[in-house]
Structure formats: C-alpha cells, structure tokens
Design a protein around this motif. Structure first.
Motif, PDB file in Angstrom:
ATOM      1  N   PHE A 340       1.359  -1.075  -0.276  1.00 32.08           N
ATOM      2  CA  PHE A 340      -0.322  -0.374  -0.023  1.00 32.08           C
ATOM      3  C   PHE A 340       0.662   1.689   0.455  1.00 32.08           C
ATOM      4  O   PHE A 340       0.687   1.781  -0.713  1.00 32.08           O
ATOM      5  N   ILE A 341       1.879   1.298   0.975  1.00 31.02           N
ATOM      6  CA  ILE A 341       2.763   2.139   0.726  1.00 31.02           C
ATOM      7  C   ILE A 341       3.308   2.516  -0.389  1.00 31.02           C
ATOM      8  O   ILE A 341       3.200   3.848  -0.681  1.00 31.02           O
ATOM      9  N   THR A 342       3.555   1.780  -1.250  1.00 33.29           N
ATOM     10  CA  THR A 342       3.902   2.372  -2.770  1.00 33.29           C
ATOM     11  C   THR A 342       2.821   2.172  -3.779  1.00 33.29           C
ATOM     12  O   THR A 342       3.198   3.091  -4.485  1.00 33.29           O
ATOM     13  N   THR A 343       2.137   1.316  -3.532  1.00 36.15           N
ATOM     14  CA  THR A 343       1.186   1.882  -4.641  1.00 36.15           C
ATOM     15  C   THR A 343      -0.034   2.591  -4.432  1.00 36.15           C
ATOM     16  O   THR A 343      -0.792   2.772  -5.760  1.00 36.15           O
ATOM     17  N   LEU A 344      -0.589   2.783  -3.218  1.00 34.31           N
ATOM     18  CA  LEU A 344      -1.333   3.861  -3.089  1.00 34.31           C
ATOM     19  C   LEU A 344      -0.669   4.774  -2.129  1.00 34.31           C
ATOM     20  O   LEU A 344      -1.712   4.058  -0.419  1.00 34.31           O
ATOM     21  N   GLY A 420       7.729   4.188 -11.564  1.00 30.97           N
ATOM     22  CA  GLY A 420       9.004   3.945 -12.726  1.00 30.97           C
ATOM     23  C   GLY A 420      10.340   4.325 -11.903  1.00 30.97           C
ATOM     24  O   GLY A 420      11.371   3.634 -12.221  1.00 30.97           O
ATOM     25  N   GLY A 421      10.593   4.724 -10.567  1.00 34.01           N
ATOM     26  CA  GLY A 421      11.518   4.648  -9.736  1.00 34.01           C
ATOM     27  C   GLY A 421      12.152   3.644  -8.586  1.00 34.01           C
ATOM     28  O   GLY A 421      11.026   2.950  -8.260  1.00 34.01           O
ATOM     29  N   LEU A 422      12.822   3.889  -7.550  1.00 29.80           N
ATOM     30  CA  LEU A 422      12.797   3.139  -6.283  1.00 29.80           C
ATOM     31  C   LEU A 422      11.410   2.769  -5.428  1.00 29.80           C
ATOM     32  O   LEU A 422      10.569   3.725  -5.663  1.00 29.80           O
ATOM     33  N   GLN A 423      11.506   1.875  -5.290  1.00 30.47           N
ATOM     34  CA  GLN A 423       9.530   1.031  -4.551  1.00 30.47           C
ATOM     35  C   GLN A 423      10.456   0.976  -2.976  1.00 30.47           C
ATOM     36  O   GLN A 423      10.949   0.421  -2.746  1.00 30.47           O
ATOM     37  N   PRO A 450       5.351  -2.334 -17.867  1.00 26.51           N
ATOM     38  CA  PRO A 450       5.323  -4.353 -17.452  1.00 26.51           C
ATOM     39  C   PRO A 450       5.778  -3.580 -15.576  1.00 26.51           C
ATOM     40  O   PRO A 450       6.092  -3.098 -15.600  1.00 26.51           O
ATOM     41  N   GLN A 451       5.581  -5.368 -15.541  1.00 25.58           N
ATOM     42  CA  GLN A 451       6.166  -4.849 -14.239  1.00 25.58           C
ATOM     43  C   GLN A 451       7.735  -5.019 -13.624  1.00 25.58           C
ATOM     44  O   GLN A 451       8.264  -4.936 -14.816  1.00 25.58           O
ATOM     45  N   GLN A 452       7.910  -4.215 -12.615  1.00 22.54           N
ATOM     46  CA  GLN A 452       9.246  -3.401 -12.770  1.00 22.54           C
ATOM     47  C   GLN A 452      10.482  -4.916 -12.355  1.00 22.54           C
ATOM     48  O   GLN A 452       9.619  -5.928 -11.353  1.00 22.54           O
ATOM     49  N   LYS A 453      11.455  -5.073 -12.462  1.00 15.32           N
ATOM     50  CA  LYS A 453      12.388  -5.820 -12.274  1.00 15.32           C
ATOM     51  C   LYS A 453      13.622  -5.503 -11.698  1.00 15.32           C
ATOM     52  O   LYS A 453      13.633  -5.158 -11.645  1.00 15.32           O
ATOM     53  N   ALA A 454      13.843  -7.008 -11.492  1.00 15.66           N
ATOM     54  CA  ALA A 454      15.096  -6.654 -10.690  1.00 15.66           C
ATOM     55  C   ALA A 454      16.016  -5.655 -11.345  1.00 15.66           C
ATOM     56  O   ALA A 454      16.783  -4.618 -10.642  1.00 15.66           O
ATOM     57  N   GLU A 455      16.255  -5.703 -12.505  1.00 18.86           N
ATOM     58  CA  GLU A 455      17.773  -5.382 -13.152  1.00 18.86           C
ATOM     59  C   GLU A 455      17.297  -3.742 -13.322  1.00 18.86           C
ATOM     60  O   GLU A 455      18.117  -2.558 -13.521  1.00 18.86           O
ATOM     61  N   ASP A 456      16.129  -3.260 -13.769  1.00 20.66           N
ATOM     62  CA  ASP A 456      15.262  -1.983 -12.718  1.00 20.66           C
ATOM     63  C   ASP A 456      15.916  -1.124 -12.022  1.00 20.66           C
ATOM     64  O   ASP A 456      16.414   0.018 -11.761  1.00 20.66           O
ATOM     65  N   LEU A 457      15.433  -1.888 -10.793  1.00 16.71           N
ATOM     66  CA  LEU A 457      15.729  -1.595  -9.451  1.00 16.71           C
ATOM     67  C   LEU A 457      17.232  -1.441  -9.745  1.00 16.71           C
ATOM     68  O   LEU A 457      17.897  -0.761  -9.079  1.00 16.71           O
ATOM     69  N   LEU A 458      17.867  -2.424  -9.278  1.00 15.23           N
ATOM     70  CA  LEU A 458      19.740  -2.232  -9.204  1.00 15.23           C
ATOM     71  C   LEU A 458      20.100  -1.114 -10.359  1.00 15.23           C
ATOM     72  O   LEU A 458      21.702  -0.516 -10.202  1.00 15.23           O
TER      73      LEU A 458
END
Length: 482
Positions: A340-344, A420-423, A450-458
């Motif tokens: 909820f913190i990140t999506t709402l 699109g950033g850090l969550q 699409p849903q974020q992948k590990a590579e996006d956050l890293l």
C-alpha cells in the motif's frame, strides 16, 4: 441466514451501481470483466479506464451549462485540467479531446505543454494557467511559451517578485492573474495559505505593480482552498470574501474579466457516496451573480481547475490475497501481493480511503479482516473502509484464490509513489494496463508498462546489471501468477 458477501453488500448499500455490477460471481467495473483482466495480465496490476476521463469532463460542463442557463449568467465557463493529478500522456490526450484548458504547477509542465502543442493536442487558443511558486526555470519556460506565440498563457502571480521576473524574460506585453492567499479551515495548524497574496494586499499590489505597468494586464483573480468545494460555512465564507475582492478590483481594473474558482470537487470514495454537484454549481453561480449585480459590475468568466475529479475515477488497482495470518484471537491479516505504501501512498500518508471490493467469490461467506502489504514497515496496511468500521471480504481459502480491487485511484498515486523509480523495500511497481473503447464501443486493453524487474531497480541504485545472474529472475513477475 444471509451470510454471503453479496448479502452483506446488498443489505448495506444500494447495489448494483452505475459503475459496479456483477456477472455471476465476478465484479465488473464500467462493464470491464475484471477477472478476464487478471487472467490476461496477472496480479498485481493497475489500470486506467480512459473513457471515464471524458465522461467526467462532460458531466462538469453540463452542470455549469445548466447553472449558467438557470441563473441567466452572462459569463462563459472554461474547464481546466490540473496536470499535477496525473501527467501521463494517455491522460492528457484523453482529456484534451474535450476542448478543455490546462493548469500547470512547475517548470517541466511547460515542456509537456510544448510537446502537446507540437502534435496538435493543444491549440493557440487553449488557456495555460501557470500556478505555483515560480523558480528560475519555471519563469524561463513560461517566457519561452509566451514569446513563441502562446498568448493564452496566463501566469498566476504568487508573490511580489514574479511580475519583475516575468517581465525580464517575456518580450512583449502579457496577461496575468493574482492568486488569493485564502484563510485555512480552523482545524489547520496555520491560518493562511502559503500560496498567493493576502486578501487585504491584493488591491494595493495591483495599484503598485500592475495598474501603471504598460507591459502587464490583469485578467484573472484566482481563488482556491485546500478543502475543496464543500457545502459548509467555511467554503461559502471564503467565496464571499473572494467576490468582495473581485468587485473592488473590477471597479478599478477594466481588463479583469475572469474568476478562477480552482478545483476540489470530491470523487466517489464509498458505495454510500453522496454529493450534489449541480446544487453546488448552481449556488456558486448564483452567489457570483448576486454579488456582481449589487456592486454594478459585469460578471466574470468562470474557470475551474479539476484534477482528481477529472482523472481519479478512471483508475484502479488489483491485488491477490496471498496468505492469511491469524495474529491473535481477533485479528486476521490478509496479505496482498504488493504494498500500500508504494502503490496507494495516500492510504498511508493521509489516511485516504478508496472503494475496495473483491473481484471474485461474491457468493461465499464473509469474514472481518485487516489488509497488510508486503513491506517490513508497520504502516503498510489498510484497516477500514469509508463509512464502515471494518473490512469484510469473502473467507480466505488456500485453494480458492481471492482477488480484491481498489477503485477510483487514478489521481496522484503514481506520481507520489515515484512511478518507475525506487519503491519501499524494493517491492516492484505493478504492471499498468490501459483500457479504452473502440468506435464500436468494444473494450480494448494494452500494457502501458510492465512490472519492474530486479535489473530496473539495481540500475537506479548504481549496480547496473552486475547483481543479476539468474536469467529466469529477470523474466519472472514478482509474486505474480500469469
């Protein structure tokens, strides 16, 4: 004994409703088969139902048209979309189909306006109302837009220095508005809004900085209060004070011809939601008519800036209940497959409530639960619905998946959540689906992101892709069942 979830809803609310209906055991939203959406895209997911944006714009325009006709009002009405509610291209493209105008809040908004002009979505006669405290880049961008011929760009003056700053970058004469620093509701921790210029200072400000300034023309007075347009003594008192300032200014400033009453129309946050939009608009128009007639000045053209009302009811989020934790003899925690913190984020930051309903299993027995997110933060929960003291959902069963939806979430949640950033706790951002209708009225869906992948956050964190060694990990959606 009526123990099914459908019985609970029918006993508590008028159901079905215009946007919420059932198809057998499954919930539909504006005719969208949500179960089919889950089967196609998986969970968690967010969606935007674009036709609802145009529908709400049309509703507001009709309400104002009715009020103008009823009251014999001589001014025109202009609908502006407050872009900070959602800056996404698909939102602006849909909104601009309806011959509306734009309200901006910061420098990069102007870049969006310029891009929309380049593809013909914004025309030269589209009003661009520039609100907010204006730092150097915002001033420069406003100047560039006006210098390139967009004469209907109206900066709303927020402080005493902005006239000089704008004059330095704008080559020709230009129009401005003045924002009133309204007094806040008594329960606020401060008395006066930090935005705008105080009631008693507006006329002197006009006389000192605008009246004899050949380059600047005052067109608009801007009025907005934090609580929005509500039928209470506080709102009507502030509106009356605003109108007194308007008529004083109008008597000494012939170019003043517009009143911006801001935004703040509420959106549906419960199945029991009630708000008489037409009455409120009728009364606002009536109050303006009466005040101007008594002062013997022409009525102004009316501008509004609707953000949440424009886009809020177009959005939704769907989660799966992953597991139920019985933490004591009274509390059952249903854990969702996201946060909820990140999506709402409004549920966590300002205790905002959205409409929450199960997608499936409406004919099963129900139970009282709490909802928990996946992060390790104790604040990542949702514990009540508007107009109810608890959350009730169909009983958790390990062998019968349960999906839930949060509705009317289309305003602010993506930008506040850092799209699109850090969550928080690196819980990935859900996939985002756009839903539209073709010329025949058939639903058309597409994956916007699409849903974020590990590579996006890293990559954001500075690790590049060196920390990813498992190809399967890159391709698998987090806690998602496709």
């Amino acid at each position: 004994m009526n123990t099914k979830y459908i019985d609970l809803i029918e006993q508590t609310y008028f159901f079905p409703q215009d946007e919420f209906t059932l198809n057998g055991d499954y919930l539909q939203f504006h005719g969208i088969d949500l179960q089919e959406l889950i089967v196609k895209y998986g969970s968690p997911l967010k969606f935007t139902y674009l036709p609802k944006i145009s529908e709400n714009i049309g509703r507001a325009k009709n309400w104002f048209a009715n009020a103008i006709e009823k009251n014999g009002y001589q001014g025109k009405y202009h609908y502006c979309y407050c872009t900070k509610s959602s800056h996404f291209q698909h939102v602006l493209h849909e909104a601009l189909k309806n011959n509306i105008h734009i309200e901006t809040s910061s420098a990069f908004d102007i870049n969006i306006v310029e891009q929309l002009k380049s593809v013909g979505k914004i025309k030269d006669d589209t009003f661009v109302i520039c609100n907010g405290f204006k730092r150097a880049q915002y001033i420069e961008n406003i100047g560039r837009l006006i210098n390139n011929g967009h004469r209907n760009c109206i900066p709303i003056i927020d402080n005493y220095e902005e006239i000089d700053l704008l004059s330095d970058v704008i080559e020709d004469d230009f129009q401005v508005g003045i924002r009133i620093a309204s007094e806040e509701e008594p329960k606020f921790e401060f008395y006066t809004s930090r935005l705008g210029i105080g009631y008693k200072n507006i006329v002197p400000f006009y006389e000192n900085q605008i009246k004899n300034n050949e380059k600047v023309e005052l067109k608009m007075l801007h009025f907005f209060i934090n609580t929005g347009i509500r039928d209470n003594a506080y709102y009507w008192n502030e509106l009356v004070k605003c109108l007194k300032v308007y008529v004083r200014l109008k008597k000494i400033c012939p170019s003043l011809d517009s009143l911006n009453i801001g935004g703040g129309f509420p959106i549906k946050n419960s199945l029991a939601f009630e708000y008489d939009y037409q009455y409120m608009i009728d009364e606002i128009i009536n109050q303006i008519n009466i005040t101007c007639a008594e002062a013997n000045v022409p009525v102004p053209h009316i501008f509004t800036e609707f953000g949440s009302f424009t886009v809020g009811e177009s959005g939704g989020a769907i989660y799966e209940i992953l597991y139920q934790k019985q933490q004591n003899d009274r509390e059952k925690w249903n854990m969702i497959d996201s946060s909820f913190i990140t999506t709402l984020p409004d549920t966590w930051a300002i205790n905002k409530r959205f409409i929450m309903l199960p997608i499936n299993r409406w004919n099963d027995e129900y139970e009282r639960v709490l909802l928990g997110g996946l992060t390790c933060d104790s604040d990542d929960y949702y514990n009540s619905e508007q107009n109810m003291n608890a959350i009730y959902l169909p009983k958790y069963k390990r062998d019968k998946p349960l999906y839930i939806g949060f509705f009317n979430t289309g305003a602010y949640q993506e930008t506040i959540g850092g799209y699109g950033g850090l969550q928080h706790c690196l819980i990935p951002q859900p996939k985002h689906v756009l839903i539209d209708r073709d010329e025949e009225g058939n639903l058309v869906t597409s994956l916007f992101n699409p849903q974020q992948k590990a590579e996006d956050l890293l990559k954001i964190l500075g690790y590049g892709t060196a920390g990813i060694t498992n190809k399967k990990q890159q391709e698998t959606d987090f806690v998602s069942k496709q």
